[in-house]
Design a protein around this motif. Structure first.
Motif, mmCIF file in Angstrom:
data_model
loop_
_atom_site.group_PDB
_atom_site.id
_atom_site.type_symbol
_atom_site.label_atom_id
_atom_site.label_comp_id
_atom_site.label_asym_id
_atom_site.label_seq_id
_atom_site.Cartn_x
_atom_site.Cartn_y
_atom_site.Cartn_z
ATOM 1 N N ILE A 1 0.891 -1.200 0.056
ATOM 2 C CA ILE A 1 -0.084 -0.058 0.058
ATOM 3 C C ILE A 1 0.980 1.258 -0.122
ATOM 4 C CG2 ILE A 1 -1.846 1.180 1.148
ATOM 5 C CD1 ILE A 1 -2.730 -1.394 -0.068
ATOM 6 N N GLY A 2 1.844 1.284 0.832
ATOM 7 C CA GLY A 2 2.823 2.374 0.836
ATOM 8 C C GLY A 2 3.182 2.358 2.236
ATOM 9 N N PRO A 3 4.068 3.717 2.350
ATOM 10 C CA PRO A 3 4.732 3.903 3.941
ATOM 11 C C PRO A 3 3.560 4.329 4.959
ATOM 12 C CG PRO A 3 5.299 5.444 2.362
ATOM 13 C CD PRO A 3 4.543 4.676 1.417
ATOM 14 N N ALA A 4 3.724 4.188 6.173
ATOM 15 C CA ALA A 4 2.763 4.569 7.223
ATOM 16 C C ALA A 4 3.036 6.053 7.300
ATOM 17 C CB ALA A 4 3.002 3.608 8.223
ATOM 18 N N PRO A 5 2.038 6.690 7.489
ATOM 19 C CA PRO A 5 0.236 6.210 7.296
ATOM 20 C C PRO A 5 0.182 6.076 5.971
ATOM 21 C CG PRO A 5 0.759 8.638 7.889
ATOM 22 C CD PRO A 5 2.291 8.088 7.837
ATOM 23 N N ALA A 6 -0.423 4.976 5.765
ATOM 24 C CA ALA A 6 -0.798 4.358 4.579
ATOM 25 C C ALA A 6 -2.546 4.651 4.159
ATOM 26 C CB ALA A 6 -0.379 3.153 4.204
ATOM 27 N N HIS A 7 -2.877 5.245 3.152
ATOM 28 C CA HIS A 7 -4.378 5.340 2.667
ATOM 29 C C HIS A 7 -4.379 4.352 1.568
ATOM 30 C CE1 HIS A 7 -4.340 9.016 4.848
ATOM 31 N NE2 HIS A 7 -3.130 9.173 4.737
ATOM 32 N N SER A 8 -5.568 3.615 1.656
ATOM 33 C CA SER A 8 -5.928 2.702 0.300
ATOM 34 C C SER A 8 -7.531 2.730 0.582
ATOM 35 C CB SER A 8 -5.277 1.346 0.649
ATOM 36 O OG SER A 8 -5.870 0.350 -0.314
ATOM 37 N N ALA A 9 -8.204 2.380 -0.474
ATOM 38 C CA ALA A 9 -9.364 2.047 -0.808
ATOM 39 C C ALA A 9 -9.719 0.725 -0.661
ATOM 40 C CB ALA A 9 -10.116 2.577 -2.130
ATOM 41 N N PHE A 10 -11.002 0.343 -0.111
ATOM 42 C CA PHE A 10 -11.429 -1.089 -0.224
ATOM 43 C C PHE A 10 -12.827 -1.351 -0.753
ATOM 44 C CE2 PHE A 10 -12.701 0.268 4.117
ATOM 45 C CZ PHE A 10 -14.082 0.005 4.272
ATOM 46 N N GLU A 11 -12.831 -2.399 -1.173
ATOM 47 C CA GLU A 11 -14.058 -2.741 -2.047
ATOM 48 C C GLU A 11 -15.221 -3.352 -1.172
ATOM 49 O OE1 GLU A 11 -14.916 -1.937 -5.120
ATOM 50 O OE2 GLU A 11 -13.041 -0.977 -5.399
ATOM 51 N N TYR A 12 -14.657 -4.235 -0.291
ATOM 52 C CA TYR A 12 -15.884 -4.991 0.598
ATOM 53 C C TYR A 12 -15.606 -5.181 2.352
ATOM 54 C CZ TYR A 12 -11.987 -8.387 1.018
ATOM 55 O OH TYR A 12 -11.130 -9.060 0.860
ATOM 56 N N TYR A 13 -16.690 -5.325 2.772
ATOM 57 C CA TYR A 13 -16.578 -5.269 4.275
ATOM 58 C C TYR A 13 -16.250 -6.907 4.657
ATOM 59 C CZ TYR A 13 -18.524 -1.004 4.134
ATOM 60 O OH TYR A 13 -18.626 0.430 3.926
ATOM 61 N N GLY A 14 -15.345 -7.092 5.537
ATOM 62 C CA GLY A 14 -14.798 -8.614 5.885
ATOM 63 C C GLY A 14 -13.620 -8.487 6.471
ATOM 64 N N TYR A 15 -12.932 -9.509 6.277
ATOM 65 C CA TYR A 15 -11.490 -9.793 7.018
ATOM 66 C C TYR A 15 -10.540 -9.502 5.926
ATOM 67 C CZ TYR A 15 -13.594 -12.110 10.892
ATOM 68 O OH TYR A 15 -14.258 -12.511 12.043
ATOM 69 N N TYR A 16 -9.448 -8.656 6.453
ATOM 70 C CA TYR A 16 -8.309 -8.287 5.663
ATOM 71 C C TYR A 16 -7.062 -8.729 6.595
ATOM 72 C CZ TYR A 16 -11.093 -5.671 2.288
ATOM 73 O OH TYR A 16 -12.006 -4.902 1.508
ATOM 74 N N THR A 17 -5.809 -8.924 5.953
ATOM 75 C CA THR A 17 -4.794 -9.388 6.690
ATOM 76 C C THR A 17 -3.702 -8.030 6.398
ATOM 77 O OG1 THR A 17 -4.826 -11.559 6.335
ATOM 78 C CG2 THR A 17 -2.648 -10.692 6.966
ATOM 79 N N VAL A 18 -3.548 -7.473 7.634
ATOM 80 C CA VAL A 18 -2.629 -6.189 7.554
ATOM 81 C C VAL A 18 -0.971 -6.779 7.983
ATOM 82 C CG1 VAL A 18 -2.406 -3.922 8.192
ATOM 83 C CG2 VAL A 18 -4.544 -4.626 7.839
#
Length: 172
Positions: A46-63
Motif C-alpha cells: 500500500i505504501g509507507p505508514a501512514p498509508a491510505h487505501s480504498a477497499f471494496e468489501y467489508y470483511g476480513y483483511y490481513t494487514v
C-alpha cells in the motif's frame, strides 16, 4: 422537439444529477509508531505508514507492517459493515442517495524493536544441543533395516534341454 419533451428535460437532468452523485467512499488509514514502515494489505503493498487505501468489501483483511530493525507485525482485522451496506439499502446508498458517504477505517499498529541475538549465544546453544545428543542412551530395540530385495532367479532348465554355453556332441 415537442412541448412535452421540453418540459421533461429539467426533470430528467435533475434525476441524472442525483443518480450520478450517490457514492460510498471506503478507505483504510493504517498508522504506526514508526514512520515510513511499509504497509501491506492482503500481501499487496500500500505504501509507507501512514498509508491510505480504498477497499471494496467489508470483511476480513490481513494487514502486515514491515520496517528494518523492528519486528514484523501481521494482524487479521475485521471490517464490519455499517447499516447502509446491507441489501436493499446498499443500492440506495450507492446509486440513489444524493450525497457522498465517506467510510474511513483507521487502524493503529505499534511496532517493537527487534531483539538482537548475539552470535555467541547461538553457538553456545548449538554446542549444548550437540552434547545432549551425544549423551543420549542407545535405543532399547533398534529398528531392523529391511533386507535388500533379491533378484528373481530364472527357473532351472529341464535335464533334456541343452545347457547354454555347451556345444552338443555329434556322433557319426
Amino acid at each position: 422537439m415537442t412541448a412535452r419533451t421540453v418540459r421533461l428535460m429539467p426533470a430528467i437532468a435533475c434525476a441524472a444529477a442525483l443518480l450520478a452523485t450517490g457514492c460510498v467512499d471506503r478507505r483504510f488509514v493504517i498508522e504506526s509508531n514508526v514512520p515510513n514502515a511499509q504497509v501491506y494489505i492482503d500481501n499487496r503493498p500500500i505504501g509507507p505508514a501512514p498509508a491510505h487505501s480504498a477497499f471494496e468489501y467489508y470483511g476480513y483483511y490481513t494487514v502486515k507492517i514491515v520496517h528494518p530493525g523492528y519486528e514484523t507485525r501481521e494482524e487479521r482485522v475485521h471490517v464490519t459493515a455499517p447499516w447502509y451496506a446491507y441489501p436493499p439499502i446498499d443500492f440506495l446508498a450507492e446509486v440513489v442517495w444524493p450525497f457522498r458517504i465517506r467510510d474511513t477505517r483507521r487502524y493503529y499498529f505499534p511496532l517493537y524493536e527487534a531483539t538482537q541475538t548475539r552470535t555467541d549465544d547461538i553457538l553456545n546453544a548449538a554446542d549444548a544441543l550437540r552434547l545432549r545428543g551425544m549423551n543420549l542412551p542407545a535405543p532399547e530395540r533398534p529398528a531392523d533395516p529391511r533386507p535388500p530385495k533379491k533378484k528373481p532367479q530364472p527357473a532351472p532348465l529341464p535335464p533334456s534341454a541343452p545347457q547354454p554355453g555347451l556345444v552338443p556332441s555329434v556322433l557319426p
